[in-house]
Motif scaffolding. Structure first.
Motif, mmCIF file in Angstrom:
data_model
loop_
_atom_site.group_PDB
_atom_site.id
_atom_site.type_symbol
_atom_site.label_atom_id
_atom_site.label_comp_id
_atom_site.label_asym_id
_atom_site.label_seq_id
_atom_site.Cartn_x
_atom_site.Cartn_y
_atom_site.Cartn_z
ATOM 1 N N UNK D 1 3.361 11.370 -6.631
ATOM 2 C CA UNK D 1 3.102 11.591 -5.212
ATOM 3 C C UNK D 1 4.412 11.418 -4.440
ATOM 4 N N UNK D 2 4.509 12.195 -3.400
ATOM 5 C CA UNK D 2 5.740 12.060 -2.639
ATOM 6 C C UNK D 2 5.586 10.886 -1.684
ATOM 7 N N UNK D 4 7.884 9.302 0.532
ATOM 8 C CA UNK D 4 9.149 9.112 1.213
ATOM 9 C C UNK D 4 9.018 7.862 2.061
ATOM 10 N N UNK D 5 10.144 7.321 2.437
ATOM 11 C CA UNK D 5 10.119 6.024 3.104
ATOM 12 C C UNK D 5 9.317 6.058 4.408
ATOM 13 N N UNK D 6 9.412 7.196 5.146
ATOM 14 C CA UNK D 6 8.734 7.242 6.429
ATOM 15 C C UNK D 6 7.214 7.187 6.284
ATOM 16 N N UNK D 7 6.704 7.556 5.124
ATOM 17 C CA UNK D 7 5.254 7.586 4.940
ATOM 18 C C UNK D 7 4.696 6.228 4.533
ATOM 19 N N UNK D 11 0.808 4.848 4.844
ATOM 20 C CA UNK D 11 -0.051 4.648 3.678
ATOM 21 C C UNK D 11 -0.621 3.231 3.681
#
Lengths: 288, 270, 291, 284
Positions: D1-2, D4-7, D11
């Motif tokens: 799963x992607x 990325x730090x911003x997500x 999450x």
């Protein structure tokens, strides 16, 4: 085997015959002095239960159009998606080998995927403008990447739409829904949406196959006009199209239940003097 | 963005002020569903006379009212029966009287039943109206659900155990009993006399049976001649003081007789 | 021989077709009949009591007289609390289930399974739970807040499931398109996926409101019996359905107002349905035209 | 799963919400157990099945007859409502004249929104006397089944409608091209294709039927006994709680929470069988 002239794919006369709307070339004449932009080294790709690609190695040259041809299901789309890590979205998808963009491995753990995808735009088979207005389709990605200045926004929107030849068609209805556009217009909008982020590389997955012949021709001309400004990797089933627009071509084929790159070379060479029997058969229409 | 922030801020403000807002004084009454509607009306009038006071009434049952008064969950408990021996540590104050009468469907020719006949019907020894002088037809015994004080009074009067009763329908609240009997010509039930009188007066096809020869009427409950009557009580843990005392005194006063009668109960004699 | 066989078969098919038609018309007639009977009954008994003052006045004489103004306010407040609690929580859960974890992962299965069970929990059990947990354990007492939160728990699984279905119905091309533009998942959700799923989300909200509005059992033990105009969320407030129950089961002579209140409840539901539907349609027209 | 730090913060928030949503069930079970513990501890779970009679004030805690009654009324309602609900859906989709289809569908949707108290009131004043005229006391298993049928029928009809809407158009065209009759198209092609969705709807309706309280309380008679005929009055587990909860204290109250636990058990079984039955889900 025919001797291939070095500059055959981009003679100065051919370059000047193009009606560019994109302004002066930013890079040197493409292909004349090929410089690898993306290097793929021994790439294998597998989904949960099956291997889709194995042992693919090739260089994709800066400023050139590279066409990937081959029958359906031999891993071309998977290959394309692995370049901008869109394969991350598929659960159970595993990748081995290296993909270097400007010598940096994109599948390294510390890659900023969002920044990577900003550098590498992608166009899909089916036009997929968002269910927003035409303007919002272009502005929203810019805003998300931190550009908020209204003047810059509208300027770049106009430039992107002009680049894809859509400006005159839509400038009076920028706030109407993008999904009300025709299929060809939608696909050009999607290309504009990719261009508006000023990427270096464009990945195109059969961008014309869902369009009628007329729209297809318009989009094809557009793609051709991108040559020299962007590094373009295009998957296509239309061999004539590949031949018309590409500088380089790679031929994929299923071998032992997995997709492999059979042959890669200059477009003219692949179509006129293929080194491999399978390639020869495929491009002559005998198989596939 | 600014607008949204403003909106959120004002909503939050509203929430906070409304959460912290409370009346100066609040009385909580819980218990008997029979008394609850009356208590609500008493509370409303009390609130009008005493600005700043709030009376909250929660419906439940008599046992609940007694236990809430004891545990302090409620300032005042409501019980539609006299306190039992084990509850005598509490203080009770009668605010009205109510009678319990046996009802039949209006079309049932039976005019009267002896105590023994009622017992036999409720214990399943008599199952046909023919055996008590009525038309041939099965008797539908309507009983109250366990825990209700009406049931306790009824079984106590006829010296029955609830497990001896062979009912065909078990009901919750009073009106369900009236509606059940009204819808079934073979049914027998027992309900609050005041409401039964009101309902039959308004065309509901039910009738009240006399008990020990005394007609089941509000009048006979008032004059004390009807044998199966009960007090409606307010219950407190301690000797009432302050607001609680004020409220209880108010509910026992002459001023509220109209409210008591409006709920078809019998006001205290004054 | 063969011919007569075929003719027989055709006859049977013809018969079956007609029997089926007959059955379906009969069933439809029965359903419509029951509905009209019920509605007619409500109208006959309640319609004459409907008036503007019935809508705004406070109940008097245990609900026999006066109106249901304070009851309507309490009902709407309870609903608001329920939705304010359930919608963010439910939307977040639905987004997680559709966009971030696979339904077959252990975590996904666990959440899905517990929501499945929660959806089937009887309202009376929610009432028991709400009474013990919100009213007593958390000390909220009999209050609009207790009732609203209890209803939120009840409406949550329905809301999540419908929202989940709506989000799943958003074409994957938009997800891929957003990802290919380097948008974060959050941005894609906010700008594309949630707006695109708006009609389904509205429908989810409606289902939740519908279930909450018609609820009696869970509210008797949580938001309580007080029919006064509530002045704060900590006040006890009688919901419409509780009012109807009390009027019909506990108050002699309360039937007419019970029927009238039931009519109001149904009309309220229809209004909420209508508003939500037109809202989502407008949203749809503005943002999406499926060419 | 992607990831990325911003997500990552997003999450986390989503995961916390999901955990809260899932934890509600656990909380419910926990608090039901806590409240019923005194009596479970004292008399044990078994006596709730073996005691004859439900007289909690006399320390007789037999819940088994109410369990059977709950099942009988629930299953009965599902058996009657399923064909009727499916017929109502098929009527709007294929049989109704154009002008009638939409009003009919709206009517079914409205039926779904009518509060159970109203059904109960109607049942008590109309349906029960009607049955009593033939077979007293009227308040009976049958009355419960009929009222529940009207109540869960819209659930079945609406979910079946959604399931039928999802059947690809070309199935219908294919069937028509083969010259099938309408009945054959429906029975042979459409219903099998929509089976999963329809089954889900029926299970959802079953859960509603088992959990319905007020309407059943008002029409089913509430006598604690194992039903032997359709005309027997019965008491369901839910009605038991609603009837006595407000009045109960001590062991009586605790044993009502045991009724709640038993209902949870039923729902668990239903949810399990739903996931067994080809991944059908219990809700909507």
């Amino acid at each position: 085997m025919t001797v291939i002239e070095k500059n055959v794919c981009c003679t100065p006369s051919e370059m000047s015959s193009e009606a560019f709307t994109l302004g002066p070339l930013q890079l040197g004449p493409p292909c004349c002095d090929p410089e690898p932009h993306i290097q793929i080294k021994n790439l294998s790709l597998s989904y949960a239960d099956k291997t889709a690609l194995s042992g693919v190695s090739l260089d994709i040259y800066r400023g050139c159009i590279t066409a990937l041809i081959g029958p359906s299901g031999c891993g071309k789309t998977s290959f394309l998606s692995s370049l901008n890590r869109l394969t991350d979205m598929i659960a159970g998808c595993k990748i081995k080998g290296e993909i270097l963009v400007d010598s940096v491995n994109v599948h390294a753990a510390n890659t900023d995927v969002q920044a990577l995808r900003r550098r590498i735009g992608m166009i899909f088979q089916k036009p997929n403008p968002f269910p927003l207005s035409i303007r919002r389709n272009l502005e929203m990605p810019l805003k998300e990447h931190g550009i908020r200045d209204r003047y810059v926004l509208s300027h770049r929107v106009e430039k992107a739409l002009t680049d894809v030849g859509l400006w005159d068609e839509v400038k009076d209805r920028l706030d109407s829904p993008a999904l009300a556009l025709s299929g060809g217009q939608q696909q050009r909008l999607c290309i504009a949406r990719a261009l508006v982020l000023e990427p270096e590389i464009l990945l195109m997955d059969e961008p014309c196959s869902a369009l009628d012949p007329l729209s297809s021709a318009v989009v094809e001309d557009l793609i051709k006009s991108l040559r020299g400004r962007y590094t373009v990797v295009i998957v296509t089933h239309n061999l004539a199209q590949a031949r018309r627009i590409a500088n380089y071509a790679g031929f994929f084929w299923m071998q032992e239940r997995t997709g492999t790159l059979i042959e890669f070379g200059r477009c003219q060479q692949i179509f006129e003097a293929p080194a491999h029997q399978l390639t020869a058969a495929y491009v002559s229409g005998a198989r596939g | 963005m600014f607008k949204i922030n403003q909106l959120i801020a004002s909503v939050l403000m509203l929430a906070i002020t409304s959460l912290t807002y409370a009346a100066d004084q609040k009385l909580v009454l819980t218990g008997s569903s029979t008394i609850a509607p009356l208590a609500v009306e008493l509370g409303k009038r009390f609130e009008k006379l005493n600005p700043g006071v709030r009376v909250d009434v929660q419906s439940g049952g008599s046992s609940r009212g007694v236990s809430d008064a004891r545990s302090g969950l409620a300032d005042i408990g409501m019980a539609s029966r006299a306190l039992k021996d084990e509850e005598k540590d509490l203080k009770s104050f009668t605010i009205a009287l109510d009678g319990i009468g046996v009802i039949l469907h209006k079309d049932n020719p039976v005019k009267t039943l002896t105590d023994q006949q009622v017992i036999d019907i409720y214990t399943g020894k008599i199952t046909n109206w023919r055996d008590v002088g009525g038309k041939d037809g099965r008797i539908t015994v309507v009983n109250k659900a366990e825990g209700r004080s009406t049931l306790e009074l009824f079984t106590h009067y006829y010296k029955l155990k609830n497990s001896d009763i062979k009912a065909q329908v078990v009901i919750g609240d009073n009106q369900q009993g009236i509606k059940t009997v009204a819808g079934n010509p073979g049914a027998i039930g027992y309900v609050s006399i005041g409401t039964a009188e009101f309902e039959s007066g308004n065309g509901t096809p039910i009738k009240l049976l006399p008990m020990e020869g005394v007609a089941a009427s509000v009048e006979n409950v008032r004059n004390g001649s009807f044998p199966l009557s009960r007090p409606l009580n307010l219950v407190t843990k301690y000797v009432p003081m302050g607001l609680v005392k004020q409220f209880i005194d108010f509910t026992r006063s002459k001023e509220v007789a109209d409210l008591v009668e409006a709920q078809y109960f019998v006001p205290l004699p004054h | 021989m063969d011919n007569s066989h075929q003719a027989y078969g055709q006859l049977m098919a013809w018969k079956r077709d007609h029997l089926m038609t007959l059955f379906i018309w009969l069933a439809a007639l029965m359903v419509a009949g029951a509905f009209l009977w019920l509605l007619g009954d409500l109208l006959v008994h309640g319609a004459t009591h409907l008036s503007w003052s019935f809508l705004v006045d406070a109940p008097e004489n245990a609900g026999r007289a006066g109106g249901i103004g304070s009851i309507i306010v309490s009902t709407l407040l309870i609903l608001t609390v329920a939705m304010l609690a359930a919608v963010p929580l439910g939307l977040a859960t639905a987004v997680l289930l559709t966009e971030f974890i696979s339904a077959t992962s252990r975590f996904g299965r666990l959440i899905g399974m517990s929501l499945d069970v929660l959806a089937g929990v009887p309202s009376i059990v929610f009432g028991l739970f709400g009474n013990v947990f919100f009213s007593v354990y958390l000390g909220l007492g009999f209050s609009i807040l207790s009732g609203g939160l209890t209803l939120a728990c009840m409406a949550l699984p329905i809301f999540i499931n419908t929202a989940e279905a709506g989000l799943r119905a958003v074409p994957d091309e938009w997800r891929a398109g957003a990802a290919a533009l380097g948008l974060s998942r959050g941005a894609a959700l906010l700008h594309i996926l949630i707006p695109a799923a708006a009609p389904a989300l509205t429908a989810a909200l409606l289902l939740g409101v519908g279930r909450a509005m018609a609820e009696t059992a869970a509210l008797i033990f949580t938001s309580g019996y007080v029919d006064r105009m509530p002045s704060s969320l900590m006040d006890s407030g009688r919901a419409l359905s509780v009012h109807i129950y009390d009027l019909s089961m506990n108050v002699a002579g309360g039937d007419a107002n019970a029927y009238a209140s039931a009519l109001i409840l149904i009309v309220l539901l229809m209004i909420i349905n209508g508003i939500a539907q037109s809202l989502s349609e407008k949203l749809l027209q503005r943002r999406i035209i499926t060419a | 799963m992607s990831r990325s730090r911003t997500d990552q913060p997003l999450i986390s928030v989503l995961a916390i919400s999901a955990v809260i949503a899932a934890a509600i069930l656990l909380l419910i079970l926990l608090f039901l157990l806590r409240e019923s513990w005194p009596v479970l501890n004292k008399v044990g779970i078994l006596r709730f099945f073996t005691d004859d009679g439900w007289y909690p004030l006399e320390a007789r805690f037999g819940l088994a007859p109410m369990l059977w009654a709950t099942l009988a009324v629930g299953i009965g309602a599902v058996l009657v409502a399923t064909p009727l609900g499916l017929a109502a859906t098929l009527f709007t989709r294929f049989y109704a004249p154009r002008w009638l289809a939409l009003p009919f569908q709206r009517m079914v949707a409205l039926l779904a929104g009518i509060p159970s108290v109203v059904f109960g009131l109607w049942g008590l004043t109309v349906l029960v006397p009607f049955i009593a005229a033939f077979e007293p006391p009227g308040a009976s298993l049958l009355a419960g089944i009929l009222i529940l049928t009207i109540m869960i029928l819209p659930t079945i009809a609406l979910t079946a409608d959604a399931a039928l809407a999802a059947v690809p158009e070309h199935y219908l065209r294919g069937s028509a091209a083969l010259g099938f009759s309408r009945a054959t198209t429906i029975l042979g092609v459409l219903l099998p294709a929509a089976k999963a969705g329809i089954t889900g709807g029926i299970l959802l309706a079953a859960a509603r039927a088992l959990g319905e309280t007020m309407a059943v309380l008002m029409v089913a008679g509430n006598v604690v006994q194992t039903p032997t005929s359709l005309f027997d009055p019965i008491r369901t587990l839910t009605a038991n709680i609603a009837l006595e909860m407000a009045y109960a204290t001590g062991d009586h109250r605790a044993s009502l929470f045991v009724s709640g636990l038993m209902l949870m058990g039923l729902v668990l079984v239903l949810a399990m069988s739903a996931s067994r039955l080809g991944g059908g889900r219990l809700h909507g």
